[in-house]
Motif scaffolding. Structure first.
Motif, PDB file in Angstrom:
ATOM      1  N   ASN A  93      -3.277   0.618 -10.071  1.00 45.05           N
ATOM      2  CA  ASN A  93      -2.297   0.912  -9.586  1.00 45.05           C
ATOM      3  C   ASN A  93      -2.310   0.139  -7.988  1.00 45.05           C
ATOM      4  N   TYR A  94      -2.824   0.264  -7.147  1.00 49.58           N
ATOM      5  CA  TYR A  94      -3.186  -0.566  -5.857  1.00 49.58           C
ATOM      6  C   TYR A  94      -3.760  -1.955  -6.255  1.00 49.58           C
ATOM      7  N   PRO A  95      -5.016  -2.602  -6.334  1.00 53.47           N
ATOM      8  CA  PRO A  95      -4.693  -3.574  -6.556  1.00 53.47           C
ATOM      9  C   PRO A  95      -3.726  -4.405  -7.280  1.00 53.47           C
ATOM     10  N   LYS A  96      -3.557  -3.956  -8.523  1.00 52.82           N
ATOM     11  CA  LYS A  96      -2.267  -4.676  -9.666  1.00 52.82           C
ATOM     12  C   LYS A  96      -0.844  -4.374  -8.131  1.00 52.82           C
ATOM     13  N   GLY A  97      -0.311  -3.413  -7.576  1.00 53.51           N
ATOM     14  CA  GLY A  97       0.553  -3.581  -6.532  1.00 53.51           C
ATOM     15  C   GLY A  97       0.029  -4.330  -5.640  1.00 53.51           C
ATOM     16  N   VAL A  98      -0.286  -4.836  -5.144  1.00 54.93           N
ATOM     17  CA  VAL A  98      -0.304  -6.150  -4.400  1.00 54.93           C
ATOM     18  C   VAL A  98      -0.635  -7.705  -4.755  1.00 54.93           C
ATOM     19  N   VAL A  99      -0.569  -7.543  -6.415  1.00 60.25           N
ATOM     20  CA  VAL A  99      -0.772  -8.312  -7.039  1.00 60.25           C
ATOM     21  C   VAL A  99       0.775  -9.028  -7.245  1.00 60.25           C
ATOM     22  N   GLU A 163       2.312   0.133  -0.838  1.00 61.33           N
ATOM     23  CA  GLU A 163       2.314   1.136  -0.732  1.00 61.33           C
ATOM     24  C   GLU A 163       4.027   2.081   0.062  1.00 61.33           C
ATOM     25  N   ASN A 164       4.813   1.384   0.242  1.00 60.20           N
ATOM     26  CA  ASN A 164       6.381   1.564   0.196  1.00 60.20           C
ATOM     27  C   ASN A 164       6.781   1.835  -1.291  1.00 60.20           C
ATOM     28  N   GLU A 165       7.362  -0.032  -1.621  1.00 65.87           N
ATOM     29  CA  GLU A 165       8.127  -0.006  -2.372  1.00 65.87           C
ATOM     30  C   GLU A 165       7.522   0.369  -3.906  1.00 65.87           C
ATOM     31  N   TYR A 166       6.033  -0.981  -4.650  1.00 63.95           N
ATOM     32  CA  TYR A 166       5.436  -0.618  -5.338  1.00 63.95           C
ATOM     33  C   TYR A 166       5.195   1.230  -5.661  1.00 63.95           C
ATOM     34  N   LEU A 167       3.658   1.574  -5.063  1.00 61.48           N
ATOM     35  CA  LEU A 167       3.112   3.148  -5.477  1.00 61.48           C
ATOM     36  C   LEU A 167       4.431   4.349  -5.089  1.00 61.48           C
ATOM     37  N   LYS A 168       5.314   3.813  -3.794  1.00 68.51           N
ATOM     38  CA  LYS A 168       6.290   5.487  -3.057  1.00 68.51           C
ATOM     39  C   LYS A 168       5.316   6.446  -2.890  1.00 68.51           C
ATOM     40  N   THR A 169       4.452   6.187  -2.049  1.00 68.73           N
ATOM     41  CA  THR A 169       3.855   6.702  -0.997  1.00 68.73           C
ATOM     42  C   THR A 169       4.107   6.943   0.152  1.00 68.73           C
ATOM     43  N   GLY A 170       5.183   5.934   0.473  1.00 67.87           N
ATOM     44  CA  GLY A 170       5.013   5.291   1.333  1.00 67.87           C
ATOM     45  C   GLY A 170       4.116   5.491   3.195  1.00 67.87           C
TER      46      GLY A 170
END
Length: 388
Positions: A93-99, A163-170
């Motif tokens: 989800n981290y690289p997906k989130g960047v794209v 991290e904030n908007e896609y992963l919601k990890t803050g």
């Protein structure tokens, strides 16, 4: 390392076409914790371990991700329109989130990518492993998909948004900014209120930076930090009735003493006091280093830990034991908890002659009191994310 990763990439994805190899470091925050969301300064450096990635451009819009750290997940494959968060995709989800972030910012992603990742940073160490992964992915996108007019600061901001908007990890800007912009033998004094920064020399010929992992997981840290942000916001709101400020870090310690009576809740008062004094300590620490006064820098690190423990209350028994045992050893110039707290790591500045004693004595005494085995990492400064 580079050739081994290329060989592994070709084993997984085939040998069709040229590849490029990238690296993004981890980071160590030497002083300045829980200041970033209060508009203050942080003082962090990139380190020489991090995340490697081998990438090749595709002509279609398919993306394939593979991690040598999670081989059991195999290849994650999707097209550019399928970059949605799925819990079962785990690290992917981290690289997906960047794209996804690039596209949400209006950047046209033309083509696809095959990427292999290998991370050297132990999971849960708290030295920027997730930001290292997102920053290196952003660099790959900019480079191979030929996205013009995108700076490394932009990549850091996109990483934070992911991290904030896609992963919601803050998370604040410190990790991705330091990882994107790091410079060997230097640390970055970053003003998180406006992203202005300076490089300060961090040359320690007679000392080492040592990260000590407590082995205590940081359970529930997100909720605890969220509560402290709320308490800081309440303190700021009360102070704004008598002084024109937009964040707590605009105050000096002297001015804070004059207006602190406006904060009625004693808990909010302690939180605000840490935000103000930690910001001031961070700027003083940079001046000490610039003057070659490593001993004073160490004293400020120690004061930082006390403030994080007593005013911000984000330390814990395990971190306190590590720090207090470090303080007992001659040749330890400074030691403090690092990061969000409630477990995780400490950072210490230790004279070369005391490194072995530090590792053996702190390790033995910590185990005797907690039953946990501490892990020690002697780290060196490094450059920011780059093409190798």
């Amino acid at each position: 390392m580079k050739q081994r990763l290329i060989d592994k990439f070709q084993e997984i994805y085939g040998e069709d076409g040229p590849v490029s190899v990238y690296f993004a470091p981890g980071r160590v925050n030497l002083i300045g914790d829980h200041t970033d969301y209060n508009g203050g300064h942080v003082f962090a450096c990139a380190i020489a371990i991090g995340t490697y990635a081998v990438a090749r451009k595709r002509e279609d819009n398919r993306f394939r991700f593979y991690s040598l750290n999670y081989p059991e997940q195999g290849i994650l494959e999707m097209n550019s329109g399928q970059m949605y968060y799925r819990e079962e995709d785990g690290w992917g989800n981290y690289p997906k989130g960047v794209v996804r972030t690039f596209m949400k910012k209006g950047i046209q992603v033309k083509g696809g990518l095959d990427i292999l990742y290998y991370g050297e940073i132990p999971k849960g160490l708290g030295i920027g492993s997730s930001a290292s992964l997102t920053v290196v992915t952003g660099l790959i996108l900019r480079d191979l998909l030929e996205i013009p007019d995108l700076s490394m600061v932009d990549i850091a901001l996109f990483s934070q948004l992911t991290e904030n908007e896609y992963l919601k990890t803050g998370g604040g800007i410190m990790d991705p900014f330091t990882i994107a912009m790091g410079k060997k033998d230097h640390a970055i004094l970053l003003d998180t209120s406006n992203l202005s920064y300076i490089y300060a020399p961090l040359q320690l010929p007679h000392e080492k930076i040592i990260i000590t992992n407590s082995g205590k997981p940081r359970d529930g840290v997100e909720d605890c930090v969220r509560q402290r942000r709320k308490e800081c916001a309440e303190a700021l709101k009360e102070l704004q009735t008598v002084i024109a400020i937009s964040n707590l870090s605009e105050l000096t310690a002297d001015v804070f003493e004059e207006v602190q009576e406006m904060i009625k809740d004693p808990v909010c008062l302690r939180r605000a006091r840490h935000a103000v004094t930690e910001n001031q300590r961070t700027m003083e620490a940079v001046k000490a280093l610039e003057a070659g006064d490593v001993e004073e820098f160490g004293h400020l690190m120690n004061a930082s830990h006390i403030s994080l423990k007593e005013d911000y209350e984000v330390s814990g028994r395990e971190l306190d034991i590590l720090v207090e045992e470090a303080w007992k050893i001659g040749g330890v110039l400074g030691s403090r908890m690092m990061g969000a707290g409630f477990g995780g790591c400490t950072v210490s500045i230790v004279e070369n002659s005391a490194v072995n004693d530090f590792i053996s004595q702190v390790g033995e005494n910590y185990y005797a009191q907690t039953g946990l085995k501490a892990e020690f990492y002697v780290v060196e400064t490094g450059n920011g994310a780059t093409v190798l």
